[in-house]
Design a protein around this motif. Structure first.
Motif, PDB file in Angstrom:
ATOM      1  N   GLY A  56       0.500  17.224 109.022  1.00 57.25           N
ATOM      2  CA  GLY A  56       0.644  17.690 107.647  1.00 57.25           C
ATOM      3  C   GLY A  56       2.085  17.686 107.163  1.00 57.25           C
ATOM      4  N   GLU A  57       2.971  17.077 107.981  1.00 57.95           N
ATOM      5  CA  GLU A  57       4.382  17.031 107.567  1.00 57.95           C
ATOM      6  C   GLU A  57       4.660  15.782 106.732  1.00 57.95           C
ATOM      7  N   LEU A  58       5.805  15.771 106.074  1.00 53.67           N
ATOM      8  CA  LEU A  58       6.170  14.592 105.282  1.00 53.67           C
ATOM      9  C   LEU A  58       6.794  13.538 106.184  1.00 53.67           C
ATOM     10  N   VAL A  59       6.450  12.284 105.945  1.00 53.84           N
ATOM     11  CA  VAL A  59       7.123  11.200 106.657  1.00 53.84           C
ATOM     12  C   VAL A  59       8.481  10.978 105.981  1.00 53.84           C
ATOM     13  N   THR A  60       9.334  10.186 106.624  1.00 50.88           N
ATOM     14  CA  THR A  60      10.712  10.098 106.126  1.00 50.88           C
ATOM     15  C   THR A  60      10.774   9.413 104.749  1.00 50.88           C
ATOM     16  N   ASP A  61      11.786   9.791 104.000  1.00 51.24           N
ATOM     17  CA  ASP A  61      12.006   9.196 102.678  1.00 51.24           C
ATOM     18  C   ASP A  61      12.126   7.681 102.774  1.00 51.24           C
ATOM     19  N   ASP A  62      12.869   7.194 103.782  1.00 51.45           N
ATOM     20  CA  ASP A  62      13.094   5.739 103.907  1.00 51.45           C
ATOM     21  C   ASP A  62      11.782   4.976 103.946  1.00 51.45           C
ATOM     22  N   ILE A  63      10.834   5.503 104.726  1.00 52.17           N
ATOM     23  CA  ILE A  63       9.554   4.795 104.883  1.00 52.17           C
ATOM     24  C   ILE A  63       8.806   4.730 103.555  1.00 52.17           C
ATOM     25  N   ARG A 122     -11.133  23.481  98.130  1.00 50.90           N
ATOM     26  CA  ARG A 122     -11.390  22.083  97.782  1.00 50.90           C
ATOM     27  C   ARG A 122     -11.202  21.181  98.978  1.00 50.90           C
ATOM     28  N   ILE A 123     -10.156  21.434  99.741  1.00 56.80           N
ATOM     29  CA  ILE A 123      -9.856  20.522 100.851  1.00 56.80           C
ATOM     30  C   ILE A 123     -10.853  20.692 101.985  1.00 56.80           C
ATOM     31  N   VAL A 124     -11.214  21.945 102.254  1.00 60.56           N
ATOM     32  CA  VAL A 124     -12.207  22.168 103.296  1.00 60.56           C
ATOM     33  C   VAL A 124     -13.543  21.569 102.823  1.00 60.56           C
ATOM     34  N   ALA A 139      -7.995  13.181 108.862  1.00 64.00           N
ATOM     35  CA  ALA A 139      -7.529  13.946 110.023  1.00 64.00           C
ATOM     36  C   ALA A 139      -6.707  15.163 109.596  1.00 64.00           C
ATOM     37  N   ASP A 140      -6.106  15.083 108.396  1.00 65.68           N
ATOM     38  CA  ASP A 140      -5.261  16.213 107.970  1.00 65.68           C
ATOM     39  C   ASP A 140      -6.008  17.159 107.024  1.00 65.68           C
ATOM     40  N   ASP A 141      -7.325  16.928 106.821  1.00 57.98           N
ATOM     41  CA  ASP A 141      -8.102  17.842 105.970  1.00 57.98           C
ATOM     42  C   ASP A 141      -8.709  18.968 106.811  1.00 57.98           C
ATOM     43  N   ASN A 142      -7.865  19.792 107.388  1.00 52.37           N
ATOM     44  CA  ASN A 142      -8.361  20.978 108.095  1.00 52.37           C
ATOM     45  C   ASN A 142      -7.375  22.096 107.772  1.00 52.37           C
ATOM     46  N   GLU A 143      -7.820  23.342 108.010  1.00 51.46           N
ATOM     47  CA  GLU A 143      -7.018  24.458 107.517  1.00 51.46           C
ATOM     48  C   GLU A 143      -5.611  24.506 108.104  1.00 51.46           C
ATOM     49  N   GLU A 144      -5.503  24.093 109.360  1.00 54.01           N
ATOM     50  CA  GLU A 144      -4.189  24.194 110.007  1.00 54.01           C
ATOM     51  C   GLU A 144      -3.180  23.219 109.382  1.00 54.01           C
ATOM     52  N   SER A 145      -3.583  21.944 109.230  1.00 54.50           N
ATOM     53  CA  SER A 145      -2.684  20.972 108.591  1.00 54.50           C
ATOM     54  C   SER A 145      -2.442  21.339 107.136  1.00 54.50           C
ATOM     55  N   LEU A 146      -3.491  21.880 106.519  1.00 51.03           N
ATOM     56  CA  LEU A 146      -3.352  22.214 105.105  1.00 51.03           C
ATOM     57  C   LEU A 146      -2.251  23.257 104.885  1.00 51.03           C
ATOM     58  N   LYS A 147      -2.172  24.222 105.799  1.00 55.26           N
ATOM     59  CA  LYS A 147      -1.117  25.230 105.666  1.00 55.26           C
ATOM     60  C   LYS A 147       0.250  24.580 105.709  1.00 55.26           C
ATOM     61  N   ILE A 148       0.408  23.633 106.641  1.00 52.64           N
ATOM     62  CA  ILE A 148       1.689  22.924 106.749  1.00 52.64           C
ATOM     63  C   ILE A 148       1.917  22.076 105.489  1.00 52.64           C
ATOM     64  N   ARG A 149       0.852  21.402 105.015  1.00 53.71           N
ATOM     65  CA  ARG A 149       1.007  20.546 103.823  1.00 53.71           C
ATOM     66  C   ARG A 149       1.437  21.380 102.617  1.00 53.71           C
ATOM     67  N   LEU A 150       0.844  22.578 102.507  1.00 55.17           N
ATOM     68  CA  LEU A 150       1.237  23.445 101.389  1.00 55.17           C
ATOM     69  C   LEU A 150       2.684  23.895 101.537  1.00 55.17           C
ATOM     70  N   GLU A 152       5.078  22.323 103.117  1.00 54.87           N
ATOM     71  CA  GLU A 152       5.922  21.168 102.809  1.00 54.87           C
ATOM     72  C   GLU A 152       6.031  21.017 101.291  1.00 54.87           C
ATOM     73  N   TYR A 153       4.896  21.208 100.604  1.00 53.28           N
ATOM     74  CA  TYR A 153       4.902  21.079  99.149  1.00 53.28           C
ATOM     75  C   TYR A 153       5.878  22.087  98.542  1.00 53.28           C
ATOM     76  N   TYR A 154       5.756  23.352  98.951  1.00 58.32           N
ATOM     77  CA  TYR A 154       6.624  24.360  98.326  1.00 58.32           C
ATOM     78  C   TYR A 154       8.082  24.219  98.739  1.00 58.32           C
ATOM     79  N   LYS A 155       8.320  23.760  99.982  1.00 57.99           N
ATOM     80  CA  LYS A 155       9.721  23.615 100.412  1.00 57.99           C
ATOM     81  C   LYS A 155      10.394  22.392  99.795  1.00 57.99           C
ATOM     82  N   LYS A 156       9.651  21.280  99.697  1.00 56.49           N
ATOM     83  CA  LYS A 156      10.313  20.011  99.366  1.00 56.49           C
ATOM     84  C   LYS A 156       9.905  19.390  98.036  1.00 56.49           C
ATOM     85  N   THR A 157       8.663  19.637  97.593  1.00 55.95           N
ATOM     86  CA  THR A 157       8.167  18.901  96.425  1.00 55.95           C
ATOM     87  C   THR A 157       8.236  19.721  95.146  1.00 55.95           C
TER      88      THR A 157
END
Ligand code: AMP
Length: 191
Positions: A56-63, A122-124, A139-150, A152-157
């Motif tokens: 659920g983490e962000l891949v690098t900006d370069d990629i 919605r995601i679940v 693979a990332d649509d589960n509660e654990e990854s979702l917490k990380i995705r959220l 990441e969203y609030y920290k970076k996006t």
């Protein structure tokens, strides 16, 4: 017209992008789809990003900037919907430069307003629907990854909201309204 759909995971960016592709003949550029494609075709880059995406983490900006660069250079006529890109300020600056290079500009940033409880449901739900239809859930649509995705969203996006507001491009649309209403509010914002 070139637009960004901005919002946390599960806000409805993909659904709204497909509608715009059908009704306005626009080109959807989803870095998430491009990365999933790279994974399933087993490219070196795909292998490199798989674990990061599942967590659920962000891949690098370069990629991701590289992926968008390739698409823009291959389709210079515009009409782009950026879905899931940019997700960092570095990506936002890079997008501006890339659009300049191909003689295009950004016309609007549609920010989909939602709340976190709805996103989790919605995601679940999206994962359960995929399985019920005989497919496999992301693979990332589960509660654990979702917490990380959220996170990441609030920290970076989330900083992109202020960034595009300052540039004068930002339009808010209620992402919790029924899908057709979201579609018509986006259409109004664009016309
Ligand atoms: P999405 O389909 O947009 O939810 O993206 C799925 C996953 O792909 C994200 O959780 C990230 O791991 C990766 N990803 C997609 N777009 C980006 C981006 N612009 N920057 C960094 N990582 C991304």
């Amino acid at each position: 017209m070139n637009i960004i759909l901005l919002g946390p995971p599960g806000a409805g960016k993909g659904t709204q992008a497909s509608h715009l592709v059908k009704t306005r003949d626009m080109i959807q550029l989803s870095t998430g789809d491009m990365l999933r494609e790279a994974r399933s075709s087993g490219t070196d880059m795909g292998k490199k990003v798989a674990a990061i995406m599942d967590a659920g983490e962000l891949v690098t900006d370069d990629i991701v900037i590289g992926l968008i660069r390739e698409k823009l250079e291959g389709n210079k006529q515009g009409g782009f919907i950026f879905d899931g890109f940019p997700r960092t300020l570095t990506q936002a600056d890079a997008l501006e430069e890339l659009l300049n290079e191909v003689g295009e500009k950004l016309d609007a940033v549609i920010a989909l307003a939602v709340n976190d409880e709805v996103l989790v449901d919605r995601i679940v739900g999206r994962a359960a629907e995929a399985v019920a239809a005989g497919g496999v859930a992301r693979a990332d649509d589960n509660e654990e990854s979702l917490k990380i995705r959220l996170m990441e969203y609030y920290k970076k996006t989330n900083a992109l909201i202020g960034y595009y507001h300052a540039k004068g491009n930002l339009v808010w649309v209620d992402g919790l309204a029924p899908i057709e209403e979201v579609q018509s509010n986006i259409a109004k914002a664009l016309d």
